[in-house]
Structure formats: structure tokens, C-alpha cells
Design an enzyme around this catalytic site. Structure first.
Site, mmCIF file in Angstrom:
data_model
loop_
_atom_site.group_PDB
_atom_site.id
_atom_site.type_symbol
_atom_site.label_atom_id
_atom_site.label_comp_id
_atom_site.label_asym_id
_atom_site.label_seq_id
_atom_site.Cartn_x
_atom_site.Cartn_y
_atom_site.Cartn_z
ATOM 1 N N HIS A 1 11.046 0.219 -7.798
ATOM 2 C CA HIS A 1 9.913 0.647 -6.823
ATOM 3 C C HIS A 1 10.019 1.033 -5.590
ATOM 4 C CE1 HIS A 1 6.622 -0.895 -9.723
ATOM 5 N NE2 HIS A 1 7.514 -1.808 -10.181
ATOM 6 N N LYS B 1 7.902 5.324 6.738
ATOM 7 C CA LYS B 1 6.378 5.910 6.319
ATOM 8 C C LYS B 1 5.999 6.731 7.652
ATOM 9 C CE LYS B 1 5.226 2.083 3.111
ATOM 10 N NZ LYS B 1 5.041 2.386 1.973
HETATM 11 C C1 26V Z 1 10.624 -5.715 -0.341
HETATM 12 C C2 26V Z 1 10.644 -6.585 0.705
HETATM 13 C C3 26V Z 1 11.424 -6.703 1.545
HETATM 14 C C4 26V Z 1 11.358 -7.796 2.605
HETATM 15 C C5 26V Z 1 10.509 -8.762 2.561
HETATM 16 C C6 26V Z 1 9.757 -8.928 1.156
HETATM 17 C C7 26V Z 1 9.760 -7.765 0.226
HETATM 18 C C8 26V Z 1 8.935 -7.658 -0.822
HETATM 19 C C9 26V Z 1 9.043 -6.467 -1.423
HETATM 20 C C10 26V Z 1 9.734 -5.583 -1.602
HETATM 21 C C11 26V Z 1 9.690 -4.414 -2.073
HETATM 22 C C12 26V Z 1 8.594 -3.727 -2.198
HETATM 23 C C13 26V Z 1 8.595 -2.661 -3.146
HETATM 24 C C14 26V Z 1 7.135 -1.958 -3.258
HETATM 25 O O1 26V Z 1 6.379 -2.343 -2.940
HETATM 26 N N1 26V Z 1 7.348 -0.484 -3.554
HETATM 27 C C15 26V Z 1 6.194 0.468 -3.532
HETATM 28 O O2 26V Z 1 6.045 0.221 -4.772
HETATM 29 C C16 26V Z 1 4.689 0.985 -5.037
HETATM 30 C C17 26V Z 1 4.123 0.897 -6.517
HETATM 31 O O3 26V Z 1 5.390 1.369 -7.275
HETATM 32 C C18 26V Z 1 5.081 2.498 -4.720
HETATM 33 O O4 26V Z 1 3.882 3.400 -4.961
HETATM 34 C C19 26V Z 1 5.701 2.763 -3.240
HETATM 35 O O5 26V Z 1 6.038 3.897 -3.186
HETATM 36 C C20 26V Z 1 6.784 1.871 -3.126
HETATM 37 O O6 26V Z 1 7.061 1.750 -1.651
#
Ligand code: 26V
Length: 831
Positions: free
Chosen positions: A350, A544
Site C-alpha cells: 500500500h 503529500k
Molecule cells: C505506516 C506507518 C508508519 C509509522 C506509524 C504507523 C504506520 C502505519 C501504517 C503505515 C502504512 C500506511 C500505508 C497506507 O495507509 N497507505 C495508503 O494506502 C491507501 C490504500 O491503499 C492508498 O490509497 C494510499 O495512497 C496509501 O498511502
């Protein structure tokens, strides 16, 4: 059950549980009684689904987050109970909004990943697929955001105060998950027997949250695992136990389902994250295996009945855990276990940002999950042996594809190796995965990689949140689009129909007025509903580029100050965004947005024409309010960085016009609406990569005066070549950066100016804010000019709505079901 039965049951529940009548009860008691009855109905429906699943393959969707949003209204609507329930309340002098206000927005998600998971559950239920979600029952969701003085304050999100009412504990499905200790392996005839010494056992109990299908009988569970303390029974072993150690361990492990994404800057926090991830996958797989064995003779056909989906790398430990269960608990040999594992699992990436390509230190994993480490090592031994044979002279490549490197285990490589299919979430993102992030894997195994573009639950994001537009669409083309979202295309010709356009403009104005009233009530200031509503709502992240938006607003501010007589259509910029608690730069950008909003608001000369509103505590409910009121949707990430975006789809579906880069799903929105109905600017992904490789020097966009001369800058200027930078642009940008240095609303932003000018960690701003500024400003100004012509504007808006059906999550889910999971809808005959 008919609607009257439902209302009667709620009334009975009010009497039985609280001793109250519907006219004397408080909204909270009505809320609790209503949810209690809904929950019972949905539990019964899901039990009948469990039966049907015995003969059919189902998908288990594993995700650390499910950002479901408020459920009372959406569930009532999906179940066809909403209208009569409102009447029933009104008859008793009660009001639906007051009851609905009792529900907090469950913040058990962080952003796009979690909201996508929720939209997918909605579509899986609507399309009647056999499916279940799996996550953790966090005591606290993502923080509630306050922004006193522009500083983000994070308060605990105690969602269970109203959320617990939706949960059904499934005591009978409780399982044990082991951590730590030492493992003894004994091999006999290719089979291993495992003994654990000193491991700590945690019990996991699922709390089920049910998602109803739209006007069908489906109810899909999201199983949220929660830690429950293990009962201690007296035995000779127990009497020898080190109880101090036990209390210490208990304190640590009881936190597993405590909080979403605990701070992992320190070792303890990292360990807790790993434990959360393992807790999710171990409990889930045990649950799936025992369900399978309750109606099948063996696990040989496990993958024929189970599609298990890993979202981002967080649940990647499902791979070694399924291997462990198959071998250690069910006697499979390695090869057979591996075949079943890979056949069952699929993985979606993702984001290409490094934070989602998790790496865990070897010592941490060995201490926490010793058996899993020995399985990971064996997976890796076989993988690297195989790769070395296939790529004999490419040791570097093999090392890059290895599951282990620099003392870390790489979860993304693991997820790729252990899954039958890997997908990205938009065309461009999937291409980047194939060509860059996982290029070595993709060249060996191209058929493993595919794309499924994201989608959104259009029933929530249009039918529920924008009733006025829904009514207009229904009057115009009927209500077929509710179940068949691409039916919206029948609206396309109405872009040329003045009556339709006027009706659209009219309802947009009403939505804006409603939203303005809401903002006034909650935040004190009332935005002008006759101004353009320009919206950027998403997590706060450098890529972003909320900062780029802020720079341009500063530019507009300067231009209004310098030339107050200019013809300037009033414009309100809305931002809503949470910054990760440890993300310093994001918090600085947030502070800038807030200060800029205040500075403009106190300037009498401009505030009637330009304003910036930072809306705190962005969540699903706030998104539902603002999206129907938006004119412009800002999707301005640096090309190549936003995997897909889904806010872009929600805004498009409500007729906002996209101002964006060629990134994520914007590319497909462009394809859908054509270049006259979307406003694209900036470097594309290939240009971004080339520029960063060649060396990007932001200083060429600024006035040369006072610039320190150094060799690096000179070479960079030459290689950055392509754009012509005129002096007017340099003047504009220099004066914007000067303003940051001078301070805004009493806060000095020299750090942000330096970041834009020279970068940090000895690299210039990798997100290219200054480089994209000129094209951004030009394109935004052009778009704004079009707003002055409402006929043209609402023709564009209509085309956007008409073409948004393809971004319904119904469509994404069908693709996953058919191409990746290979599942079928449940037969109608089950009813
Ligand atoms: C990253 C982190 C980093 C630090 C703390 C906690 C945490 C939790 C999750 C993540 C990964 C986040 C991934 C995410 O949300 N990606 C988004 O996914 C969407 C659905 O596929 C997409 O539309 C977005 O472009 C993408 O940024």
C-alpha cells in the site's frame, strides 16, 4: 425481520436493560438499545454464513487497521431500517441526530490503509462474498487530535466507550499465542517435534464487529483479537514459577491490544509492534485451521477453502506462522507446508514509502519469536540457494532479494516470497512495484505481480453522506447506481443539460452552507459558503505536499497585499490532517498551516477573499461532512509517491474537480474524465526520478542574491536544466521564503525555508516543492478562472460524478475475488 419488529425490539430492550420507555430514555440509552438489537440480528445472520462457508472458499482479510467510521446510520441504511426508525424516534419526541451523536468515530485506523479495509468489507458484504476481516481490538484507537496554538496534542481515543456496544465476544474461539522462551527442535524422518521452555502464553479472544450487506442477508464479521489473561491453575509446575518475572511479562503482553501503532522509536516499542503483528496472525491462522478441521478431514485442501490476504507488511508473519502450524502442530513436511502456505496467501503493498517496508532486527525477533526465526532462516536458506542457482553471477541481486540483511529481517521480501500474488493499488503504483521496488522478483516471476486499483464504498461516500446529490441523481437516472455503480455513467449527458447543472449548483451551495454552519458551531469561525471551497484532507506527510499548498496560499496572500484591487474570487482553503506523533517535519508543516490561517484571519484587508481553515481531528465523520461541500480536490503528492489515494475518488464522486499530479489513482481519474475535466500539473514520475538522479537544486528557483556559492550548486543547476526559470518566479518564491523566515503569526519558520532551499540530511527537498510550484500555481489559477463560469464548472462536476462509478470498491472487490482470491458469491439458495 420487518421494520416494526425491529423498532419494537429496541423498545423492549430499552425496558429490559434500562427500565426506560422510548419517550423518556436518553439518547445514549436509545443508542445502546438500538445497537444491541442490530448486533443480535447481525450475529444470527453471520452464524448462518459460517455454515455456508463450510462448502465454499472464503477470504480472510488481515489488516492492522479498519477505519470503519460510525456504524449506526450506515448499518440501518444497509438493512433498510433507517427511514422507519427515524419516524419511530420522532413519534416519541426523539431525534435521530441526537442518538447518532452518541456514537464516537472508532479510530481504529490510521489512514488510507484502514479506510480501504473498511470499504472492502462493505463491498464484500454487499456482493455477498464469504469473507471475514481480522485485526486487533485496540483499547485505544489512533489519537484524537487537538491543535491549541497550532501545536498538535494527542489525546487517547477511547473509542470503546461507545464502540463496545457493537462487539460480540466469541469466547468459544479463544486461542493461545506463545511468545519468547527457548525452543528445542528434534527432527525425525523429515518431521520436526518442538518443545518450548519458558515461553509466555497470551490468550487471544475475538470480539466480532459485523458489517451488513446492502439490502441482502449478509453480515460479515471483523474479528478483533483482544488479549485476555490466562487462568492460572495450581500445579507443581506453577508453584515453581518465577512470579516476579510473570508479573513483568504480564504487564508487557497485556499491552498487545492496548494501542494502535505504539511508538516504536525504542526497543520496547518495536517489540510491542512485533508482538501485535504476531498476535494477529497466530490467532487468526489458528482460528482458520480449527474452522477448517471442523468440517474437512485434513489441511491438505486448506488453500482450496482459504484465501488469506496480507495488507502491507504488518501481517507478513502469517507466512512463517502458517508454516509453523502446519509442520509443528499438524505434522506436515516442509515442502507440503510451503505449497499450502503460498497457495493460501496473497499480499497487497500500500505504499512505496520506506515505513511500510518493515525490517525487524534479528535479535528482537529471536528473543520474541524464536521458532519463527528458525523458520524464516530456513525459508531464506532455500530461497537464496534457489536464487544463486538461477542467477549465478549476481550475488548483489541475490543479497538484495534475501529475507535477511544488515542484521534485519525484511518483511516486504518475505511477503513477496510467501505469496502467490502481489498487487499494487493503482496502475502507476503497480508499475513502480514491478519496475523498481520489487523489480528483481518481478523479472524472475512476472506473473506473480498484478494491479487492483483501489475503490471506495460509494454507498457511504455518496448515498449516505450526500443525500441531496443522491436525490438529484436518483430523480435523473433512477437508483440502479446504488447496486451498479457504473450506472452513474448515464449521468454523463446531463453535463450538457442546464437544468441538471443548476440543480447541482444549487445543492452544492446548500451543502457548503451546511458545512459552514458546522464549522462555525465547532470551531467558531464561519467560512463563506460563496467562496470556492478548496480541500486538502489526508494524513500529514512531506510527500503529500501540504507544504506546497501552503506556499501557494502565501503567494496568493502576497499578491492580494500588493495588488488589493485585483479581481479575486473569494477562496477558502480547508486542511484536515493528523501528523504521526514522532514526525517532526509533519508537525512543523501543521503549525505553519495553522499560523497562516490565523495570520490571514486577522488581516482585514484580505480575509473576506482568502482564508485558510485547519480542521482538527480528521476522521471518517469529518470527511463525510466536508466532501459533499468541496469544489476543488487537491491531490498534489510528488509523482511516484502516493500509492493510490482514495480521498481523490471520494471527492470526484461528489463532483469536486481534481487539481493534482500524475500520481496514484489520479492517473486513472484522468483516463476516466479526460483532460478537460481534471487539472494536472508538475513533473511526472519519470521526470521526478531523473531530476533526483541528476541532482536537484532548489536554489535555481530563487533569486541568486546572497546565495552561498559552492561547487555542488553549480553542477546541480546545469543538470536540473529542463525548466525555464524566469525572474518573476524567483521573486515570488524568494519573497515567500523570506516571509517564512521573518515569521508568520509570531512563529519563525526558517527551518522550513531552509528545508525548501537546501534540504536536510545533506539532500535537497526530495519532494520537489519549489520545482513544481510554477506549474502548480499556473494550473490552479486556470482552474480558478473556470469557477467564475458555473455552467462550465458544473458540466465538469457532472462528468466527474458520472465517471466515478468505476472507482467503487464493488469493482475492486470483484477483481480481487475473481483474479486473486478465486472466491464466488454465496449461492442465493442458502437463505
Ligand atoms: C505506516 C506507518 C508508519 C509509522 C506509524 C504507523 C504506520 C502505519 C501504517 C503505515 C502504512 C500506511 C500505508 C497506507 O495507509 N497507505 C495508503 O494506502 C491507501 C490504500 O491503499 C492508498 O490509497 C494510499 O495512497 C496509501 O498511502
Amino acid at each position: 425481520m420487518n421494520d416494526l419488529d425491529f423498532c419494537r425490539k429496541v423498545e423492549q430492550c430499552l425496558t429490559a436493560d434500562f427500565g426506560l420507555e422510548r419517550d423518556t430514555a436518553r439518547p445514549r440509552q436509545i443508542y445502546l438499545a438500538t445497537v444491541s438489537i442490530l448486533r443480535q440480528i447481525l450475529l444470527n445472520r453471520s452464524l448462518s454464513l459460517e455454515k455456508a462457508e463450510e462448502t465454499q472458499k472464503k477470504v480472510s482479510y488481515l489488516c492492522m487497521e479498519f477505519l470503519v467510521g460510525k456504524m449506526l446510520e450506515s448499518h440501518l441504511r444497509a438493512m433498510g431500517l433507517y427511514e422507519d426508525y427515524c419516524v419511530w424516534l420522532a413519534e416519541a419526541g426523539q431525534n435521530f441526530d441526537a442518538v447518532a451523536a452518541e456514537e464516537q468515530d472508532p479510530g481504529i485506523g490510521n489512514g488510507g490503509l484502514g479506510r480501504l479495509a473498511a470499504c472492502f468489507m462493505d463491498s464484500l458484504a454487499a456482493l455477498d462474498y464469504p469473507a471475514a476481516g481480522y485485526s486487533l481490538c485496540y483499547e485505544e484507537g489512533l489519537f484524537c487530535q487537538k491543535v491549541p496554538g497550532g501545536e498538535q496534542v494527542e489525546l487517547p481515543d477511547t473509542w470503546l466507550y461507545s464502540g463496545e456496544a457493537w462487539l460480540t465476544p466469541r469466547d468459544e474461539k479463544t486461542v493461545a499465542v506463545r511468545f519468547g522462551g527457548k525452543v528445542k527442535e528434534t527432527w525425525r524422518q523429515g518431521k520436526v517435534s518442538i518443545h518450548y521452555e519458558g515461553a509466555y502464553t497470551v490468550l487471544a479472544r475475538p470480539y466480532d464487529l459485523f458489517i451488513p450487506g446492502y439490502h441482502n442477508d449478509a453480515a460479515l464479521p471483523i474479528h478483533l483479537w483482544r488479549v485476555v489473561p490466562e487462568p492460572i491453575r495450581f500445579s507443581p509446575d506453577e508453584s515453581r514459577r518465577d512470579w516476579d518475572e510473570h508479573w513483568r511479562e504480564q504487564e508487557f503482553y497485556s499491552k498487545i491490544s492496548g494501542q494502535l501503532y505504539p511508538d516504536d522509536t525504542q526497543y520496547e516499542g518495536k517489540k510491542l509492534r512485533v508482538c501485535q503483528q504476531y498476535f494477529l496472525v497466530s490467532a487468526t491462522l489458528q482460528n482458520l485451521i480449527s474452522a477448517h478441521l471442523s468440517c474437512h478431514a485434513s489441511l491438505d485442501d486448506f488453500a482450496e477453502y482459504n484465501a488469506i490476504h496480507i495488507n502491507d507488511t504488518h501481517p507478513a508473519l502469517a507466512i512463517p506462522e502458517l508454516m509453523r502450524l502446519l509442520m509443528d502442530e499438524h505434522g506436515y513436511d516442509w515442502d507440503h507446508a510451503w505449497t499450502i502456505t503460498v497457495a493460501a496467501l496473497s499480499y497487497t503493498n500500500h505504499t512505496v514509502m520506506p515505513e511500510a517496508l518493515e525490517c525487524w532486527p534479528r535479535n528482537l525477533l529471536s528473543e520474541t519469536l524464536p521458532r519463527i526465526v528458525s523458520i524464516l532462516e530456513e525459508i531464506n536458506r532455500r530461497l537464496t540457494a534457489d536464487l544463486s542457482a538461477r542467477l549465478p553471477r549476481e550475488a548483489k541481486k541475490v543479497a538484495a532479494m534475501s529475507l535477511e540483511g544488515d542484521g534485519m529481517f525484511r518483511m516486504a521480501n518475505l511477503a513477496v516470497v510467501g505469496s502467490h500474488t502481489v498487487n499494487g493499488v493503482s496502475q502507476i503504483h503497480s508499475q513502480i512495484l514491478r519496475e523498481r521496488v520489487f523489480s528483481d522478483f518481478a523479472s524472475l516471476n512476472p506473473e506473480k505481480f498484478t494491479n487492483v486499483t483501489n475503490g471506495i464504498a460509494h454507498r457511504r461516500w455518496l448515498c449516505q453522506s450526500n443525500p441531496r446529490l443522491t436525490a438529484l441523481i436518483t430523480e435523473t437516472i433512477g437508483d440502479g447506481f446504488i447496486s451498479n455503480p457504473t450506472d452513474l455513467e448515464r449521468l454523463y449527458p446531463y453535463a450538457d443539460n442546464p437544468d441538471f447543472r443548476h440543480a447541482f449548483a444549487d445543492l452544492r451551495r446548500k451543502n457548503k452552507a451546511d458545512f459552514s454552519d458546522y464549522v462555525a458551531g465547532v470551531y467558531g469561525r464561519r467560512p463563506d459558503p460563496d467562496s470556492i471551497f478548496d480541500v486538502q484532507i489526508k494524513r500529514l506527510h512531506e510527500y503529500k505536499r501540504q507544504l506546497l499548498n501552503a506556499l501557494r496560499i502565501l503567494g496568493l496572500y502576497h499578491s492580494l497585499k500588493e495588488n488589493p484591487e485585483q479581481n479575486f474570487y473569494p477562496q477558502t482553503f480547508f486542511f484536515a490532517a493528523k501528523a504521526a506523533p514522532g514526525y517532526r517535519m509533519a508537525k512543523r508543516i501543521l503549525k505553519l498551516l495553522w499560523c497562516l490561517g490565523e495570520e490571514i484571519a486577522r488581516d482585514k484587508a484580505v480575509r473576506d477573499r482568502l482564508s485558510l481553515v485547519f480542521l482538527p481531528d480528521y476522521n471518517v465523520s469529518l470527511a463525510q461532512r466536508i466532501i459533499p461541500a468541496a469544489d476543488i480536490s487537491q491531490q498534489i503528492s510528488t509523482a511516484g509517491k502516493e500509492a493510490s489515494g482514495t480521498g481523490n475518488m471520494k471527492l470526484m464522486l461528489n463532483g469536486a474537480i481534481t487539481l493534482g499530479t500524475l500520481d496514484g489513482a489520479n492517473v486513472e481519474i484522468l483516463e476516466a474524465v479526460g483532460k478537460d475535466n481534471i487539472f494536472i500539473f508538475g513533473k511526472n514520475e519519470k521526470e521526478v526520478e531523473a531530476l533526483l538522479r541528476a541532482g536537484y537544486d532548489p536554489r535555481r528557483y530563487l533569486l541568486p542574491t546572497g546565495r552561498p556559492k559552492d561547487a555542488a550548486a553549480d553542477t546541480a543547476v546545469v543538470s536540473a536544466g529542463a525548466d525555464v526559470v524566469d525572474r518573476a518566479l524567483q521573486e515570488t518564491l524568494s519573497s515567500i521564503l523570506d516571509h517564512l523566515e521573518k515569521g508568520i503569526y509570531g512563529e519563525n519558520f526558517s527551518d522550513l525555508a531552509a528545508y525548501l532551499k537546501i534540504g536536510y540530511h545533506s539532500a535537497p527537498d526530495p519532494y520537489l516543492c519549489l520545482c513544481d510550484y510554477a506549474d502548480y500555481d499556473r494550473t490552479a489559477a486556470h482552474l480558478k478562472r473556470l469557477y467564475a463560469d458555473p455552467e462550465r464548472w458544473f458540466a465538469m462536476a457532472t462528468r466527474n460524478v458520472a465517471m466515478a462509478g468505476r472507482f467503487s470498491s464493488d469493482i475492486s472487490i470483484r477483481r480481487y475475488a475473481e483474479r486473486i482470491w478465486k472466491i464466488q458469491p454465496l449461492p442465493a439458495s442458502r437463505k
